[in-house]
Design a protein around this motif. Structure first.
Motif, PDB file in Angstrom:
ATOM      1  N   TYR A  45      -3.752  -3.773  -4.419  1.00  0.00           N
ATOM      2  CA  TYR A  45      -2.757  -3.372  -2.979  1.00  0.00           C
ATOM      3  C   TYR A  45      -3.001  -3.930  -1.836  1.00  0.00           C
ATOM      4  O   TYR A  45      -4.234  -3.619  -1.048  1.00  0.00           O
ATOM      5  CB  TYR A  45      -3.249  -1.443  -2.650  1.00  0.00           C
ATOM      6  CG  TYR A  45      -2.749  -0.078  -4.752  1.00  0.00           C
ATOM      7  CD1 TYR A  45      -1.704  -0.313  -4.931  1.00  0.00           C
ATOM      8  CD2 TYR A  45      -4.143   0.084  -4.601  1.00  0.00           C
ATOM      9  CE1 TYR A  45      -1.104   0.315  -5.293  1.00  0.00           C
ATOM     10  CE2 TYR A  45      -3.710   0.094  -5.752  1.00  0.00           C
ATOM     11  CZ  TYR A  45      -2.508   1.429  -6.432  1.00  0.00           C
ATOM     12  OH  TYR A  45      -2.111   1.760  -7.458  1.00  0.00           O
ATOM     13  N   ALA A  90       1.968   8.053  -2.923  1.00  0.00           N
ATOM     14  CA  ALA A  90       1.078   8.759  -3.607  1.00  0.00           C
ATOM     15  C   ALA A  90       1.752   9.852  -3.352  1.00  0.00           C
ATOM     16  O   ALA A  90       2.259  10.554  -4.756  1.00  0.00           O
ATOM     17  CB  ALA A  90      -0.014   9.427  -2.708  1.00  0.00           C
ATOM     18  N   GLU A 117       0.914  -0.880  -0.599  1.00  0.00           N
ATOM     19  CA  GLU A 117      -0.371  -0.253  -0.280  1.00  0.00           C
ATOM     20  C   GLU A 117       0.915   1.241   0.164  1.00  0.00           C
ATOM     21  O   GLU A 117       0.492   2.180  -0.778  1.00  0.00           O
ATOM     22  CB  GLU A 117      -1.150   0.406   1.412  1.00  0.00           C
ATOM     23  CG  GLU A 117      -0.276  -0.325   2.805  1.00  0.00           C
ATOM     24  CD  GLU A 117      -1.245   0.005   4.023  1.00  0.00           C
ATOM     25  OE1 GLU A 117      -2.439   0.536   4.247  1.00  0.00           O
ATOM     26  OE2 GLU A 117      -1.235  -0.931   4.720  1.00  0.00           O
ATOM     27  N   ALA A 161      -8.224  -0.808  -0.512  1.00  0.00           N
ATOM     28  CA  ALA A 161      -8.832   0.009  -1.016  1.00  0.00           C
ATOM     29  C   ALA A 161      -8.346   0.833  -1.897  1.00  0.00           C
ATOM     30  O   ALA A 161      -8.452   1.444  -3.203  1.00  0.00           O
ATOM     31  CB  ALA A 161     -10.616   0.465  -0.842  1.00  0.00           C
ATOM     32  N   GLU A 162      -7.523   1.051  -1.534  1.00  0.00           N
ATOM     33  CA  GLU A 162      -6.811   2.658  -1.898  1.00  0.00           C
ATOM     34  C   GLU A 162      -5.627   2.918  -1.495  1.00  0.00           C
ATOM     35  O   GLU A 162      -5.079   1.796  -0.782  1.00  0.00           O
ATOM     36  CB  GLU A 162      -7.038   4.103  -1.079  1.00  0.00           C
ATOM     37  CG  GLU A 162      -8.602   4.305  -2.011  1.00  0.00           C
ATOM     38  CD  GLU A 162      -8.879   4.715  -3.557  1.00  0.00           C
ATOM     39  OE1 GLU A 162      -8.037   4.983  -3.609  1.00  0.00           O
ATOM     40  OE2 GLU A 162      -9.550   5.011  -3.782  1.00  0.00           O
TER      41      GLU A 162
END
Length: 461
Positions: A228, A279, A209, A272-273
């Motif tokens: 992820y 990022a 992740e 989920a993210e």
């Protein structure tokens, strides 16, 4: 029962056990019986985490009875190739596994950011096609290609390039980086749109992740085949975010300021993210890929050579060395891009704070190797932070003046006043964050200033 993707991840974890004494034809259980006697694989040992994952997964007969074969170091391939096969007991399912970045391979990673192909990618292809011909694999066989980190990049490259496309059933890319525009353009020239998509659709991307490597380069993995995995890693353990065994980890008991990790034989759940660090790394990679190709090549070469030096190897696997132009490109283009992604993006600033907040950098850096830097980069970053602070302060003061002009009787419970207060609080938080960032940048620059002075004094003696 473990899924195919989980088995791929377990076998990739095995590759990091770095056990070279296994003989072709041994089952995974037989190998584990040998290594469990060695201190490095026992509790507290260097490879205990990896051993824990693999040994627990081997409780599933589908994994434990797998047979190792075609080990690249027994076939005359270089240390960087580091691959092998694992076949099911019935020999109807075969995993071709590539280890992550080997000794001397970091410069090759940098070359992959700008070139159509690299020597190590081509060696991975040669290994695969040699094994297919040696073992006589057919389209009816279930042949899975997989790898972690650079191994994942190699697995993707082989899937997209091999002349034995019909033999490849699936590819599991674990934390593997992408490719240059030239590499992707080459495949699109070589295949019809249908064939390009058919090869690409075989690739599944599985990433930690907060992994920061797979975002390098241009990804060819389809979004609907990208997943992820939860990775419970302490903030200060930066390398852990790219360590495959943490995809199998769960926090254990607290031991002082640290928390122990418990490793299982099945992967953690998907999230989920992606996380904040991922990022930030994606934003940095996007900026790097915008650089002119010739400057990107040099900047990437310096970054990868620094990674290689951390492993005490001065040259790449194939003799790659840095040129003056590479260093110039890194200072002139690479450092500004890194500073921009850290200072001018929300993700970058958040990661900066998480990594450095509350740490004594000078004490931590004492005795470590240092890279000579052009301090103008830090000065420019400090100037940017000053400008941002001035802008935030100006906005804050304007809002404060506007608020004072609103009659007191109107301010009570007013939506307008509440909105102004919310914006002022937001600006105040950002000001405090920027002040902390500026202080850390000044601290880092001060460390280099003191080092330079110390070196000058030592040279004068």
């Amino acid at each position: 029962m473990l899924t195919e993707e989980e088995i791929s991840m377990v076998l990739n974890t095995y590759m990091y056990m770095n056990y070279k004494e296994a003989e072709d034809g041994m089952t995974l259980r037989e190998i584990l019986e040998e290594v469990q006697k060695l201190p490095e694989y026992q509790e507290g040992g260097r490879y205990y985490g990896e051993y824990s994952v693999v040994s627990k997964a081997a409780g599933d007969d589908r994994v434990g009875e797998m047979v190792i074969g075609s080990q690249s170091h027994l076939m005359g391939f270089d240390d960087g190739t580091c691959a092998c096969t694992f076949s099911s007991k019935e020999n109807d399912e075969v995993y071709v596994v590539y280890r992550g970045t080997g000794d001397g391979e970091w410069p090759d990673n940098g070359l992959g950011m700008t070139r159509e192909k690299t020597l190590q990618q081509e060696r991975a292809l040669t290994y695969f096609e040699t094994v297919v011909e040696k073992e006589g694999y057919q389209e009816r066989d279930r042949v899975i290609i997989t790898g972690h980190s650079k191994g994942g990049n190699k697995a993707q490259y082989v899937t997209m390039t091999t002349s034995y496309d019909g033999v490849v059933s699936a590819c599991y890319n674990i934390d593997g980086q992408g490719f240059s525009e030239k590499a992707i353009a080459r495949w699109k020239r070589s295949y019809s749109d249908r064939e390009y998509e058919a090869r690409r659709s075989k690739i599944t991307g599985i990433y930690g992740e907060n992994d920061y490597i797979h975002v390098l380069g241009r990804s060819i993995v389809r979004e609907d085949q990208t997943y992820y995995v939860k990775t419970p890693v302490a903030v200060e353990n930066f390398a852990g975010y790219h360590d495959i065994k943490f995809m199998f980890a769960a926090p254990g008991k607290e031991q002082g300021e640290k928390t122990s990790m418990i490793f299982s034989g099945s992967k953690n759940s998907y999230v989920a993210e992606p996380g904040l660090l991922l990022a930030c790394a994606a934003a940095l990679s996007a900026e790097v890929m915008k650089m002119p190709e010739e400057k990107r090549d040099g900047a990437a070469a310096v970054l990868m050579q620094l990674m290689e030096l951390s492993g005490k190897k001065k040259r790449g696997q194939n003799g790659e060395i840095l040129t003056k132009k590479d260093v110039k490109d890194f200072y002139g283009a690479g450092i500004p891009v890194i500073l921009k992604s850290l200072l001018l993006t929300e993700e970058g600033r958040s990661v900066f704070f998480r990594l450095f907040q509350g740490r004594n950098l000078e004490a931590e850096m004492e005795g470590r190797q240092f890279v000579q830097i052009e301090k103008g980069g830090f000065d420019r970053a400090l100037m940017v932070s000053e400008e941002l602070l001035a802008g935030l302060s100006d906005c804050f003061e304007r809002l404060e003046r506007i608020q004072k002009q609103i009659p007191f009787w109107f301010r009570l419970g007013s939506a307008v006043d509440n909105r102004i207060v919310m914006q002022m609080n937001f600006l105040d938080r950002k000001k405090r964050e920027l002040v902390k960032m500026k202080e850390k940048l000044q601290e880092i620059r001060g460390i280099y200033d003191r080092m330079d002075k110390q070196m000058e004094e030592e040279m004068a003696l």
